[in-house]
Design a protein around this motif. Structure first.
Motif, PDB file in Angstrom:
ATOM      1  N   VAL A 187     -13.262  26.225   2.734  1.00  0.00           N
ATOM      2  CA  VAL A 187     -13.221  26.495   1.305  1.00  0.00           C
ATOM      3  C   VAL A 187     -11.972  25.812   0.745  1.00  0.00           C
ATOM      4  CG1 VAL A 187     -12.877  28.295  -0.442  1.00  0.00           C
ATOM      5  CG2 VAL A 187     -14.510  28.643   1.434  1.00  0.00           C
ATOM      6  N   ALA A 188     -12.118  25.147  -0.381  1.00  0.00           N
ATOM      7  CA  ALA A 188     -10.984  24.444  -0.984  1.00  0.00           C
ATOM      8  C   ALA A 188     -10.229  25.367  -1.933  1.00  0.00           C
ATOM      9  CB  ALA A 188     -11.469  23.211  -1.735  1.00  0.00           C
ATOM     10  N   LEU A 189      -8.911  25.187  -1.988  1.00  0.00           N
ATOM     11  CA  LEU A 189      -8.093  25.864  -2.983  1.00  0.00           C
ATOM     12  C   LEU A 189      -7.748  24.865  -4.091  1.00  0.00           C
ATOM     13  CD1 LEU A 189      -5.660  28.037  -0.813  1.00  0.00           C
ATOM     14  CD2 LEU A 189      -7.945  28.586  -1.667  1.00  0.00           C
ATOM     15  N   GLU A 190      -7.680  25.366  -5.304  1.00  0.00           N
ATOM     16  CA  GLU A 190      -7.492  24.497  -6.467  1.00  0.00           C
ATOM     17  C   GLU A 190      -6.034  24.463  -6.915  1.00  0.00           C
ATOM     18  OE1 GLU A 190      -9.854  24.396 -10.611  1.00  0.00           O
ATOM     19  OE2 GLU A 190      -8.311  25.970 -10.506  1.00  0.00           O
ATOM     20  N   LEU A 232      -7.651  20.716  -0.568  1.00  0.00           N
ATOM     21  CA  LEU A 232      -7.285  21.021  -1.940  1.00  0.00           C
ATOM     22  C   LEU A 232      -8.187  20.245  -2.889  1.00  0.00           C
ATOM     23  CD1 LEU A 232      -3.360  20.859  -2.052  1.00  0.00           C
ATOM     24  CD2 LEU A 232      -4.790  22.915  -2.079  1.00  0.00           C
ATOM     25  N   VAL A 233      -8.283  20.749  -4.110  1.00  0.00           N
ATOM     26  CA  VAL A 233      -8.956  20.022  -5.179  1.00  0.00           C
ATOM     27  C   VAL A 233      -8.147  20.249  -6.454  1.00  0.00           C
ATOM     28  CG1 VAL A 233     -10.479  21.929  -5.818  1.00  0.00           C
ATOM     29  CG2 VAL A 233     -11.188  19.581  -6.282  1.00  0.00           C
ATOM     30  N   LEU A 267     -10.163  16.558  -2.517  1.00  0.00           N
ATOM     31  CA  LEU A 267     -11.581  16.328  -2.779  1.00  0.00           C
ATOM     32  C   LEU A 267     -11.841  15.453  -3.995  1.00  0.00           C
ATOM     33  CD1 LEU A 267     -13.076  19.847  -1.990  1.00  0.00           C
ATOM     34  CD2 LEU A 267     -13.111  17.802  -0.547  1.00  0.00           C
ATOM     35  N   ASN A 268     -10.858  15.303  -4.860  1.00  0.00           N
ATOM     36  CA  ASN A 268     -11.036  14.450  -6.034  1.00  0.00           C
ATOM     37  C   ASN A 268     -11.004  12.963  -5.722  1.00  0.00           C
ATOM     38  OD1 ASN A 268      -9.222  16.929  -6.752  1.00  0.00           O
ATOM     39  ND2 ASN A 268     -10.380  16.493  -8.627  1.00  0.00           N
ATOM     40  N   ARG A 269     -10.719  12.604  -4.477  1.00  0.00           N
ATOM     41  CA  ARG A 269     -10.478  11.192  -4.197  1.00  0.00           C
ATOM     42  C   ARG A 269     -11.700  10.318  -4.435  1.00  0.00           C
ATOM     43  NH1 ARG A 269     -11.094  13.654   0.800  1.00  0.00           N
ATOM     44  NH2 ARG A 269     -12.412  12.575   2.332  1.00  0.00           N
ATOM     45  N   SER A 270     -12.905  10.891  -4.367  1.00  0.00           N
ATOM     46  CA  SER A 270     -14.110  10.105  -4.635  1.00  0.00           C
ATOM     47  C   SER A 270     -15.295  11.048  -4.800  1.00  0.00           C
ATOM     48  CB  SER A 270     -14.405   9.139  -3.487  1.00  0.00           C
ATOM     49  OG  SER A 270     -14.796   9.845  -2.318  1.00  0.00           O
ATOM     50  N   PRO A 271     -16.339  10.605  -5.514  1.00  0.00           N
ATOM     51  CA  PRO A 271     -17.561  11.413  -5.552  1.00  0.00           C
ATOM     52  C   PRO A 271     -18.101  11.693  -4.157  1.00  0.00           C
ATOM     53  CG  PRO A 271     -17.664   9.711  -7.236  1.00  0.00           C
ATOM     54  CD  PRO A 271     -16.456   9.414  -6.385  1.00  0.00           C
TER      55      PRO A 271
END
Length: 246
Positions: free
Chosen positions: A154-157, A188-189, A221-225
């Motif tokens: 699970v990612a934390l924001e 992370l995201v 997770l934002n690094r790419s779609p």
């Protein structure tokens, strides 16, 4: 590095937000974003959309004018058992499920209660991303939450809005969270938490936190779609093939 994915945006379906999906598409195209998520507040929030909003979210196109739209929710954590205000098979129809503490639904309590609530939410398997865990109104055992999130994938924001508009005083907590997730091997995201389209994809202050913590970009997770979609697929979401062309 330019980050082309935003996982956290609210539309006028949440009445304290001010933009339509069309507004978001226009801003996404202008900024070069390739993928973003519509994540209006879960139905237990006072001004949230009705439950049917999320049931009918399947009417949204997957890709519009070259921009991918993820069908999502920012659910409310209801109690220390980790229950959220969206449930069962309905969750399977969404592309992405965020959840966090919001004062109108979960009254701030104590560190132990907040920590247990987050860990139970993470371990429930229902939630992909925990939103704004650095909120100083909800102190947590950061290392315990980071370890549970890493174990459960699970990612934390890191929530950019927390440093600009709301949840002031989050910076130190967010640096500590980023370092704890780094050391735990987790993900992370960054989320803009946009309540108006102009702020979609704005991560400037979140990036300062990421850099201060020396968090590895290959676990952001934002690094790419592709990175986000692969994560969501591993989380069990079955409806993502339509984004292949992104």
């Amino acid at each position: 590095m330019k980050y082309l994915v935003d996982t956290h945006a609210h539309t006028i379906a949440s009445t304290h937000a001010y933009s339509t999906i069309h507004d978001y598409i226009a801003v996404a195209k202008e900024k070069g974003l390739r993928l973003f998520a519509i994540t209006d507040h879960g139905p237990d929030m006072a001004d949230a959309p009705h439950f049917w909003h999320f049931v009918n979210i399947r009417v949204l196109p997957r890709i519009l004018d070259g921009v991918g739209i993820l069908r999502g929710i920012e659910a409310n954590i209801k109690n220390d058992a980790g229950e959220i205000d969206y449930f069962g098979d309905y969750l399977q129809a969404l592309d992405i499920v965020l959840a966090g503490f919001h004062e109108p639904v979960f009254t701030p309590s104590d560190k132990q209660t907040h920590t247990q609530a987050l860990i139970n939410t993470i371990e429930s398997g229902n939630v992909d991303i925990i939103t704004h865990p650095g909120n100083p109104a909800y102190p947590i055992d950061i290392n315990a939450v980071a370890a549970a999130a890493a174990k459960s994938n699970v990612a934390l924001e890191i929530n950019n809005s927390s440093f600009k508009m709301s949840r002031k005083g989050s910076e130190a907590n967010c640096v500590a969270i980023a370092k704890a997730v780094r050391d735990a091997g987790g993900l992370l995201v960054m989320g803009s938490d946009s309540h108006v389209a102009f702020s979609l994809g704005e991560f400037s202050q979140a990036l300062e936190i990421i850099e201060e913590a020396e968090f590895p970009c290959d676990r952001l997770l934002n690094r790419s779609p592709e990175a986000l979609l692969t994560f969501l697929s591993k989380r069990g979401h079955k409806t993502l093939d339509d984004f292949a062309e992104l």
